[in-house]
Scaffold this motif. Structure first.
Motif, short mmCIF file in Angstrom:
data_model
loop_
_atom_site.label_atom_id
_atom_site.label_comp_id
_atom_site.label_asym_id
_atom_site.label_seq_id
_atom_site.Cartn_x
_atom_site.Cartn_y
_atom_site.Cartn_z
N THR A 266 0.83 -1.21 0.00
CA THR A 266 0.00 0.00 0.00
C THR A 266 0.86 1.26 0.00
N SER A 267 2.04 1.18 -0.60
CA SER A 267 2.97 2.32 -0.54
C SER A 267 3.66 2.53 -1.87
N PHE A 268 3.78 3.80 -2.27
CA PHE A 268 4.65 4.14 -3.38
C PHE A 268 5.17 5.56 -3.22
N VAL A 269 6.28 5.84 -3.91
CA VAL A 269 6.93 7.13 -3.84
C VAL A 269 6.96 7.76 -5.22
N ILE A 270 6.78 9.07 -5.26
CA ILE A 270 6.91 9.85 -6.49
C ILE A 270 8.10 10.79 -6.32
N TYR A 271 9.03 10.75 -7.26
CA TYR A 271 10.21 11.63 -7.18
C TYR A 271 9.82 12.99 -7.77
N GLU A 272 9.20 13.79 -6.91
CA GLU A 272 8.55 15.02 -7.35
C GLU A 272 9.54 16.05 -7.88
N GLU A 273 10.71 16.11 -7.31
CA GLU A 273 11.69 17.08 -7.81
C GLU A 273 12.10 16.73 -9.24
N THR A 274 12.24 15.45 -9.53
CA THR A 274 12.54 15.03 -10.90
C THR A 274 11.41 15.42 -11.84
N ILE A 275 10.17 15.24 -11.39
CA ILE A 275 9.02 15.63 -12.20
C ILE A 275 9.02 17.14 -12.44
N HIS A 276 9.37 17.93 -11.42
CA HIS A 276 9.48 19.38 -11.61
C HIS A 276 10.51 19.71 -12.70
N ASN A 277 11.64 19.03 -12.66
CA ASN A 277 12.71 19.30 -13.62
C ASN A 277 12.33 18.91 -15.04
N LEU A 278 11.40 17.98 -15.17
CA LEU A 278 10.96 17.52 -16.49
C LEU A 278 9.76 18.28 -17.02
N SER A 279 9.27 19.23 -16.24
CA SER A 279 8.06 19.94 -16.66
C SER A 279 8.16 21.45 -16.41
N ASN A 280 9.38 21.97 -16.52
CA ASN A 280 9.60 23.38 -16.21
C ASN A 280 9.62 24.30 -17.42
N SER A 281 9.79 23.74 -18.62
CA SER A 281 9.90 24.60 -19.80
C SER A 281 8.70 24.40 -20.73
N SER A 282 8.58 25.28 -21.71
CA SER A 282 7.46 25.22 -22.64
C SER A 282 7.53 24.00 -23.55
N PHE A 283 8.70 23.36 -23.61
CA PHE A 283 8.86 22.18 -24.46
C PHE A 283 8.65 20.88 -23.68
N ASP A 284 8.46 20.99 -22.39
CA ASP A 284 8.26 19.81 -21.55
C ASP A 284 6.78 19.48 -21.42
N PRO A 285 6.46 18.26 -20.95
CA PRO A 285 5.05 17.91 -20.72
C PRO A 285 4.44 18.79 -19.64
N GLU A 286 3.15 19.00 -19.73
CA GLU A 286 2.43 19.74 -18.69
C GLU A 286 2.54 18.98 -17.37
N ARG A 287 2.81 19.71 -16.29
CA ARG A 287 3.08 19.04 -15.02
C ARG A 287 1.90 18.20 -14.53
N SER A 288 0.70 18.71 -14.68
CA SER A 288 -0.47 17.94 -14.19
C SER A 288 -0.58 16.60 -14.90
N MET A 289 -0.29 16.58 -16.21
CA MET A 289 -0.34 15.32 -16.97
C MET A 289 0.78 14.38 -16.53
N LEU A 290 1.97 14.94 -16.33
CA LEU A 290 3.10 14.11 -15.94
C LEU A 290 2.88 13.51 -14.56
N GLU A 291 2.46 14.34 -13.60
CA GLU A 291 2.18 13.84 -12.26
C GLU A 291 1.10 12.78 -12.29
N THR A 292 0.01 13.06 -12.98
CA THR A 292 -1.11 12.12 -13.03
C THR A 292 -0.69 10.78 -13.61
N SER A 293 0.08 10.82 -14.68
CA SER A 293 0.51 9.58 -15.34
C SER A 293 1.34 8.71 -14.41
#
Length: 258
Positions: A156-183
């Motif tokens: 019943t446990s999992f971890v999301i590396y949120e800082e990595t997700i931030h780094n992958l969704s910070n520019s206009s060429f990156d995926p939208e953060r809400s989509m990346l987090e949700t996926s």
């Protein structure tokens, strides 16, 4: 004789003190069993999917200060759960902010230690609890070519590396953060639901031989690329969050899900 009486008195005093402490603890938390939430990934798939043993689910969203997932991703996660599991008494979300640890890289053992120290929601008689940690750093398993985005590590446990997700969704060429987090969130939750062939039996042959415990369909949420920086961009290129394919849905339904 006097010495014997004193020893006997002290024995009963210590015994009574220990018994009283245990009794008081059991009265306060009569049905909580921590070990039930520290089992193998996928082993509670049927308990999560069906209403046989648990009528409700509590999801504890834990996050290091400054790394809370955005509201859209949390709402999408709740919808994903509602669409897949049978819990007549509903779904409860609680949040738990954790002070900054000062770390930038985390081993899985360190992730587990954070859960042990900070988790508040555990299974009770009719409620099953899930812990999701959003962390301020990257995985120690990252390489020069690929970063881990999430990891399911207990039943019943999992971890999301949120800082990595931030780094992958910070520019206009990156995926939208809400989509990346949700996926990534939905993908890791899929693992604790037993996908793919991880506690929920296959109804057809669709496990990826090169990436075990993942679906072999490239468009499926449970495709291996959904949890690494190496391939997630391609999965999100269509501008929408990947969904479970018909084969994964059939697996969940056969194990008590919707």
């Amino acid at each position: 004789m006097k010495s014997s009486l004193i020893k006997t008195f002290l024995f009963f005093l210590v015994f009574y003190s220990c018994s009283s402490s245990m009794s008081e603890e059991n009265i306060e938390n009569p049905t909580v069993t921590v070990n039930e939430n520290r089992q193998a990934t996928g082993s509670s798939a049927n308990d999560l999917l069906s209403d046989i043993n648990f009528k409700k689910i509590t999801v504890e969203i834990a996050f290091i200060e400054g790394f809370e997932p955005i509201e859209t991703a949390k709402n999408n996660f709740k919808t994903f759960i509602e669409n897949r599991i049978n819990k007549p008494e509903g779904i409860e979300f609680i949040t738990n902010e954790i002070p900054n640890t000062g770390k930038t890289v985390y081993t899985l053992e360190e992730v587990v230690a954070i859960e042990k120290e900070n988790r508040t929601a555990y299974n009770t008689d009719t409620t099953i609890a899930v812990w999701v940690l959003f962390i301020n750093g990257k995985s120690s398993n990252d390489t020069n070519s690929s970063s881990v985005l999430g990891t399911a590590y207990w039943n019943t446990s999992f971890v999301i590396y949120e800082e990595t997700i931030h780094n992958l969704s910070n520019s206009s060429f990156d995926p939208e953060r809400s989509m990346l987090e949700t996926s990534v969130i939905n993908h890791e939750f899929g693992h604790i639901l037993g996908l793919t062939n991880l506690g929920t039996d296959l109804q057809s042959d669709h496990e990826d031989e090169e990436h075990p415990k993942h679906c072999d369909e490239e468009d499926c949420l449970m495709y291996w690329a959904a949890e690494t920086s190496q391939g997630i961009g391609n999965m999100l290129s269509a501008g929408s969050v990947p969904t479970l394919d018909a084969q994964c849905l059939a697996d969940l339904k056969a194990n008590g899900g919707k």
